[in-house]
Design a protein around this motif. Structure first.
Motif, PDB file in Angstrom:
ATOM      1  N   GLY A 137      40.781 -30.108  -1.832  1.00 51.62           N
ATOM      2  CA  GLY A 137      41.487 -28.844  -1.906  1.00 51.62           C
ATOM      3  C   GLY A 137      42.658 -28.830  -2.877  1.00 51.62           C
ATOM      4  N   ASN A 149      34.559 -29.167 -10.269  1.00 55.58           N
ATOM      5  CA  ASN A 149      34.182 -28.131  -9.301  1.00 55.58           C
ATOM      6  C   ASN A 149      32.834 -27.507  -9.670  1.00 55.58           C
ATOM      7  OD1 ASN A 149      36.322 -28.378  -7.584  1.00 55.58           O
ATOM      8  ND2 ASN A 149      37.465 -26.635  -8.401  1.00 55.58           N
ATOM      9  N   TYR A 176      29.858 -27.749  -7.102  1.00 51.62           N
ATOM     10  CA  TYR A 176      29.603 -26.616  -6.214  1.00 51.62           C
ATOM     11  C   TYR A 176      28.829 -25.450  -6.823  1.00 51.62           C
ATOM     12  CZ  TYR A 176      33.653 -28.909  -3.957  1.00 51.62           C
ATOM     13  OH  TYR A 176      34.518 -29.800  -3.401  1.00 51.62           O
ATOM     14  N   ARG A 197      42.648 -38.096  -3.828  1.00 56.95           N
ATOM     15  CA  ARG A 197      41.839 -38.173  -2.620  1.00 56.95           C
ATOM     16  C   ARG A 197      41.687 -39.633  -2.166  1.00 56.95           C
ATOM     17  NH1 ARG A 197      36.583 -35.464  -3.922  1.00 56.95           N
ATOM     18  NH2 ARG A 197      38.104 -34.047  -4.842  1.00 56.95           N
TER      19      ARG A 197
HETATM   20  N1  LIG Z   1      32.607 -23.573  -9.002  1.00 62.77           N
HETATM   21  C1  LIG Z   1      32.638 -23.466  -7.658  1.00 62.77           C
HETATM   22  N2  LIG Z   1      31.660 -22.814  -6.994  1.00 62.77           N
HETATM   23  C2  LIG Z   1      31.699 -22.685  -5.649  1.00 62.77           C
HETATM   24  N3  LIG Z   1      32.677 -23.171  -4.858  1.00 62.77           N
HETATM   25  C3  LIG Z   1      33.679 -23.845  -5.433  1.00 62.77           C
HETATM   26  C4  LIG Z   1      33.721 -24.012  -6.854  1.00 62.77           C
HETATM   27  N4  LIG Z   1      34.859 -24.702  -7.147  1.00 62.77           N
HETATM   28  C5  LIG Z   1      35.480 -24.947  -5.982  1.00 62.77           C
HETATM   29  N5  LIG Z   1      34.789 -24.445  -4.935  1.00 62.77           N
HETATM   30  C6  LIG Z   1      35.214 -24.486  -3.518  1.00 62.77           C
HETATM   31  O1  LIG Z   1      36.657 -24.511  -3.479  1.00 62.77           O
HETATM   32  C7  LIG Z   1      37.132 -25.655  -2.761  1.00 62.77           C
HETATM   33  C8  LIG Z   1      38.450 -26.157  -3.318  1.00 62.77           C
HETATM   34  O2  LIG Z   1      38.291 -26.699  -4.600  1.00 62.77           O
HETATM   35  P1  LIG Z   1      39.346 -27.718  -5.170  1.00 62.77           P
HETATM   36  O3  LIG Z   1      40.701 -27.086  -5.057  1.00 62.77           O
HETATM   37  O4  LIG Z   1      38.942 -28.136  -6.524  1.00 62.77           O
HETATM   38  O5  LIG Z   1      39.343 -28.953  -4.194  1.00 62.77           O
HETATM   39  P2  LIG Z   1      38.154 -29.972  -3.856  1.00 62.77           P
HETATM   40  O6  LIG Z   1      37.059 -29.771  -4.872  1.00 62.77           O
HETATM   41  O7  LIG Z   1      38.860 -31.266  -3.980  1.00 62.77           O
HETATM   42  O8  LIG Z   1      37.784 -29.621  -2.469  1.00 62.77           O
HETATM   43  C9  LIG Z   1      35.988 -26.659  -2.837  1.00 62.77           C
HETATM   44  O9  LIG Z   1      36.025 -27.555  -1.769  1.00 62.77           O
HETATM   45  C10 LIG Z   1      34.753 -25.745  -2.821  1.00 62.77           C
HETATM   46  O10 LIG Z   1      34.422 -25.398  -1.494  1.00 62.77           O
END
Ligand SMILES: Nc1ncnc2c1ncn2[C@@H]1O[C@H](COP(=O)(O)OP(=O)(O)O)[C@@H](O)[C@H]1O
Ligand SMILES: Nc1ncnc2c1ncn2[C@@H]1O[C@H](COP(=O)(O)OP(=O)(O)O)[C@@H](O)[C@H]1O
Lengths: 142, 110, 142, 110
Positions: free
Chosen positions: A104, C48, C52, D59
């Motif tokens: 996050g 990300n 994701y 992390r």
């Molecule tokens: N490109 C993306 N598409 C869909 N969901 C995303 C994407 N980028 C981030 N997320 C969602 O947002 C959350 C937070 O992202 P981030 O702040 O980068 O922390 P982390 O990836 O370490 O969990 C992720 O856990 C994911 O659920």
């Protein structure tokens, strides 16, 4: 690169101020229509200063004209699921270790290190743009 | 700035050339006011060769419009250039000014 | 001037994406510390997307790097009475002629024709800056 | 990325060199976790030659800190470079990590 002009705050100097400003705008490559709009905006500000700023004659106005540096823009495009990173709640960075979830922090860090983040969904694509402005010394500041 | 006028039936047609800025606006204001007095009813201002107008010019136009209103006359603009037209529109003056493509069509509306 | 790279959205391509981005930032004259911050922000966005964005393998990411044009800045300084034009209520531009007051349109017009207006009071001076951004075609848009 | 460790009394001193990004973070995470297991109590991570860390690296550090906490041990960082330190600070990790100027002063605190 910037230039400056300082003259008494009187209507008689309006044209000289405006010439100075439009020359600067033309040099920077603005089209005639935009130059005219810029001129109007400048006139409004100047006339206000001439009319209202000083209760006694003798006051001056300085006009500085120039440009700031171009920003670096980095645009990311993907056709994945729609995801607006700006809609995420920021993490609680004051929490102690035991209350910390794993993850996050990514988007949050990106936001802290860049001057701007923009997101838009266009057709079936995510378009995320990061902008960084160099902090140069020799430019006009806002 | 150059100003001219002529009578056309009940109306007076004014033409204004050059720039109306804070320097020239006082003359423009005075001229418009006099012509508004002279006119039986409406005023047509031909802006074909007007390249620039700022808020000082808008003030002059507003003053004359109010004056014409008293004798149930209209302020009509004709052949307004794009940049000048934009200033009138942003200020919301198109709500009470009539803007015509040609001087002729303005005169026909009187 | 901008450059672009498109590659499959997998972690294996992270370094290639980041090299592309840091080269671009270095060319634009950012100092090493800023380049490192920009790199971090870019990594967070990329990882990300890798993690994701796509539910099935085969998705791609495009990264476009470049700069926008410099803005024209015009700064007005006077030592008159403190006056923040941004604090003025905007005029009612929908009002009919009989309800219109004379004046009050100057600042409003200036604001409509410029992209930004900034005001600050510094020592005993009013500092008002107008900014206009050219809308060039060949730049990366946000 | 290069990883090394040695035992110092109750503590383990790890040194990490190069970059911890999303590519190298999994190895870093595994290594830190193993060293946290090996340590009687605390872990000192020397970051003198660490030039880059992203959220994936954070992390890993957070995971090891949680593990040490269970045996009442601390995560201690030493000789952290400015850019890396900034990342820890922005993430608020300085709240539960101890950051020391030298490895020696970290070891003295155990
Ligand atoms: N490109 C993306 N598409 C869909 N969901 C995303 C994407 N980028 C981030 N997320 C969602 O947002 C959350 C937070 O992202 P981030 O702040 O980068 O922390 P982390 O990836 O370490 O969990 C992720 O856990 C994911 O659920
Ligand atoms: N530099 C200034 N110093 C003090 N008061 C100002 C200044 N500029 C503008 N004002 C005030 O703000 C009002 C609105 O200004 P503006 O929108 O330009 O319209 P106008 O000047 O036509 O009234 C002015 O009437 C004046 O009272």
């Amino acid at each position: 690169m910037f230039s400056q002009i300082t003259l008494p705050a009187t209507l008689g100097n309006l044209r000289q101020f405006l010439d100075f400003i439009t020359t600067c705008a033309e040099k920077q490559g603005f089209c005639p229509k935009r130059v005219s709009q810029i001129e109007l905006a400048a006139e409004e500000v100047l006339v206000n200063i001439f009319s209202y700023a000083y209760s006694e004659p003798g006051g001056e106005v300085s006009v500085t004209c120039g440009s700031d540096s171009a920003r670096l823009l980095i645009r990311f495009e993907d056709s994945g699921i729609p995801f607006d990173p700006l809609s995420k709640e920021p993490p609680d960075v004051t929490a102690d270790v035991s209350e910390r979830g794993i993850g996050g922090l990514g988007i949050f860090l990106a936001g802290k290190f860049m001057d701007e983040i923009h997101y838009r969904r266009e057709k079936d694509r995510n378009i995320l743009t990061l902008a960084a402005a160099p902090k140069a010394e020799s430019e006009v500041s806002l | 700035m150059e100003l001219n006028s002529r009578k056309e039936g009940d109306a007076v047609v004014v033409s204004v050339k050059g720039r109306v800025d804070a320097l020239t606006a006082p003359d423009f204001e005075k001229y418009l006011s006099e012509q508004a007095d002279k006119s039986e009813k409406s005023l047509v201002v031909n802006m074909k060769e007007l390249y620039y107008i700022s808020s000082a010019g808008l003030r002059a136009v507003l003053g004359a419009t109010k004056k014409l209103k008293e004798k149930r006359g209209d302020m009509m603009l004709a052949e307004v250039q794009e940049t000048v037209r934009e200033v009138f529109e942003i200020a919301g003056f198109n709500k009470f000014l009539k803007i015509f493509d040609t001087e002729k069509s303005a005169l026909e509306q009187i």
